[in-house]
Write an enzyme that holds these catalytic residues in place. Structure first.
Site, PDB file in Angstrom:
ATOM      1  N   SER A  71      -9.559   2.408   3.295  1.00  0.00           N
ATOM      2  CA  SER A  71      -8.718   2.765   2.456  1.00  0.00           C
ATOM      3  C   SER A  71      -7.998   2.256   1.448  1.00  0.00           C
ATOM      4  O   SER A  71      -7.533   1.928   0.503  1.00  0.00           O
ATOM      5  CB  SER A  71      -8.094   3.635   3.123  1.00  0.00           C
TER       6      SER A  71
ATOM      7  N   LYS B  12       0.720  -0.975  -0.036  1.00  0.00           N
ATOM      8  CA  LYS B  12      -0.067  -0.113   0.095  1.00  0.00           C
ATOM      9  C   LYS B  12       0.317   1.120  -0.105  1.00  0.00           C
ATOM     10  O   LYS B  12       1.733   0.939   1.259  1.00  0.00           O
ATOM     11  CB  LYS B  12      -1.270   0.157   1.345  1.00  0.00           C
TER      12      LYS B  12
ATOM     13  N   SER C  10      -9.841  -0.746   7.105  1.00  0.00           N
ATOM     14  CA  SER C  10      -8.607  -0.522   6.046  1.00  0.00           C
ATOM     15  C   SER C  10      -8.562  -1.529   5.022  1.00  0.00           C
ATOM     16  O   SER C  10      -8.133  -1.651   4.401  1.00  0.00           O
ATOM     17  CB  SER C  10      -8.265   0.920   6.117  1.00  0.00           C
TER      18      SER C  10
HETATM   19  N1  GLN Z   1     -12.482   3.650   7.263  1.00  0.00           N
HETATM   20  C1  GLN Z   1     -11.827   4.353   7.817  1.00  0.00           C
HETATM   21  C2  GLN Z   1     -11.614   6.211   7.466  1.00  0.00           C
HETATM   22  O1  GLN Z   1     -12.219   6.578   7.101  1.00  0.00           O
HETATM   23  C3  GLN Z   1     -11.138   4.241   8.144  1.00  0.00           C
HETATM   24  C4  GLN Z   1      -9.940   4.000   7.830  1.00  0.00           C
HETATM   25  C5  GLN Z   1      -8.550   2.968   7.855  1.00  0.00           C
HETATM   26  O2  GLN Z   1      -9.003   2.002   8.297  1.00  0.00           O
HETATM   27  N2  GLN Z   1      -7.451   3.011   6.726  1.00  0.00           N
HETATM   28  O3  GLN Z   1     -11.453   6.104   8.566  1.00  0.00           O
END
Ligand code: GLN
Length: 492
Positions: free
Chosen positions: A156, A81, A180
């Protein structure tokens, strides 16, 4: 003859190397051929690192020729990532503000996978600074779900999940701050693991919300995810929050019995909001656990309803502090033609950050400001403790907890972008694990058929994941349960 590597597991790679059916360089070349075919369709990878992967493959082939035993990830193509630093390679966090940033060192997790023989094939697209649930917040365009190009891959870590699902790598590294890894794994039909907080070094992971951030693996099987976690786990002197708890041989324990395990099913996770199709898949998943000899029991995690509000206060507060460093002076993008230092800061941040990142910096700054700190930030910290205690209490009587990963399967690109709150609600089942710091896994649990619609001409099957959670540092039990669940359920 070109190799068909797109469904390979780590065992397949190793079997090919051992039997001399393929060299690591051939596996690498076949992987890049697959990437060339798939990446234009799904936009999963932002930067390809073919030379680096080939150089490592050549070394692996040398080791094989010399008769050395195979390293745990020898010849295994892995995507990383783009919030995880890779020395000498562009690391953008899918943000314009780091669009030209080359990492001066590698994250510990990257060093460890490369030392274990992995071929790093590229940097995976994601939401900007890992803020999002759909990968639509990337400055470099959304990722398309390999199961339906009209739909999001989740976020994400959408690029990491899509790359594994589309056969562009055998495994991937992602980061999970509020779901994410698990949510995109669920949306893309692959396995995704949230390790215990402190299990994997965060050194070289670009910070979003440091007390919630974790690095973890994606793979096409539970066994592969266990192999990757075993490589990246363990104390790292460069991250003072990494813990010196011994890392068991996860793979060796996969087939130990699970009969008699008590699996808690929290009733709050099946309340209003869950789609009937997801509920049905998860319920049939619970039946599979019972067939394995587990006992499923009704439990309560009473503070669940406060978790989203709590998370979006703590995460944005930490983000506002962590992202203060992007000022046009030290890293990445710098706004041109400015008259003063304060204008440099303002213009750089205005032009460099996307809308969601700005929204979170403002929200985070607000909840930390003198007049509101007690009302929001301090309150949220107290709620976090209550959420964590709910789990501690539950684990006094159960060995694991089983829940849905997200209330719905993958949604359409654009479906939720106009309403941030609606988007935040899709994190409801995953953020609690981060607040508590416990490990979790998303393992495929069937799929939901969706009819052809505008834009997508074919009927599709959208994957759904089952989330399993265990006590701190009990990943071994998590893998064991998930592996046997995966085998019992069979492939679709
Ligand atoms: N969807 C969550 C957010 O927008 C989690 C994001 C993540 O785990 N990096 O913060």
């Amino acid at each position: 003859m070109s190799l068909e590597v797109s469904r390979w597991t780590i065992d397949d790679v190793h079997e090919a190397l051992r039997s001399r059916r393929a060299t690591a360089q051939e596996i690498c070349a076949a992987t890049f051929a697959r990437i060339a075919q798939e990446n234009p369709k799904n936009n999963a990878l932002l930067t390809l690192t073919e030379d680096r992967a080939m150089a490592r493959a050549k070394e692996i082939d040398g080791q094989v020729a010399a008769g050395h035993p195979l390293l745990p990830l020898a010849g295994v193509p892995i995507a990383v990532k783009d919030v995880i630093l890779t020395e000498g390679v562009r690391t953008t966090c899918a943000s314009k503000i780091l669009g030209n940033f080359t990492a001066p060192y590698s994250a510990t997790a990257v060093e460890r996978i490369e030392a274990a023989g992995a071929l790093v094939v590229g940097k995976a697209n994601c939401d900007e600074f890992a803020m999002g649930s759909s990968n639509e917040n990337s400055a470099f365009g959304p990722v398309r779900n390999p199961h339906d190009p009209e739909r999001v891959p989740g976020g994400s870590s959408g690029g990491s999940a899509a790359a594994v699902a589309a056969g562009m790598c055998v495994a991937a590294l992602g980061s999970d701050t509020g779901g994410s890894i698990r949510q995109p794994a669920s949306f893309c039909g692959v396995v995704g693991v949230l390790p215990t907080y402190g299990r994997v070094s965060r050194y070289g992971l670009v910070a979003y919300a440091s007390s919630l951030d974790h690095i973890g693996p994606f793979a096409r099987s539970v066994k592969d995810s266990a192999t990757v976690l075993a490589v990246i786990a363990g104390r790292d002197p460069l991250d003072s929050t990494s813990v010196a708890v011994p890392v068991p041989d996860y793979v060796a324990e996969l087939n130990k019995p699970v009969k008699g395990f008590k699996v808690g099913v929290p009733r709050e996770y099946f309340a209003a909001g869950i789609s009937p199709e997801v509920r049905a898949r998860v319920e049939s998943g619970l039946a599979v656990l019972r067939e394995l000899g587990c006992e499923t029991v009704d439990i309560t995690l009473p503070h669940t309803e406060y978790a989203i509000a709590c998370y979006y206060i703590i995460a944005t507060a930490e983000a506002s502090a962590n992202l203060a460093r992007y000022d046009g002076v030290r890293y990445g993008y710098r706004a041109p033609e400015v008259a003063s230092l304060s204008e440099l800061y303002r213009r750089t941040r205005d032009q460099g950050f996307g809308t969601e990142v700005k929204r979170r910096i403002m929200l985070g700054t607000y909840v930390l400001s003198a007049g509101y700190y007690d009302a929001y930030y301090r309150k949220a910290q107290k709620v976090r403790t209550l959420v964590a205690r709910d789990f501690d209490r539950a684990f006094e009587t159960v060995d694991a907890i089983a829940t849905p990963v997200a209330p719905t399967p993958a949604f359409r690109i654009g479906e939720k972008t106009a309403d941030p709150l609606e988007m935040y609600l899709s994190d409801i089942y995953t953020i609690t694990g981060n607040l508590a710091g416990i490990p979790g896994i998303s393992v495929p649990c069937g799929s939901v058929p969706v009819p052809a619609s505008n834009g997508s001409s074919e009927a599709r099957n959208l994957p759904v994941g089952l989330q399993l959670l265990t006590r701190h540092f009990d990943e071994a039990r998590l893998f064991r349960l998930a592996h046997q669940f995966e085998k019992a359920r069979g492939q679709e």
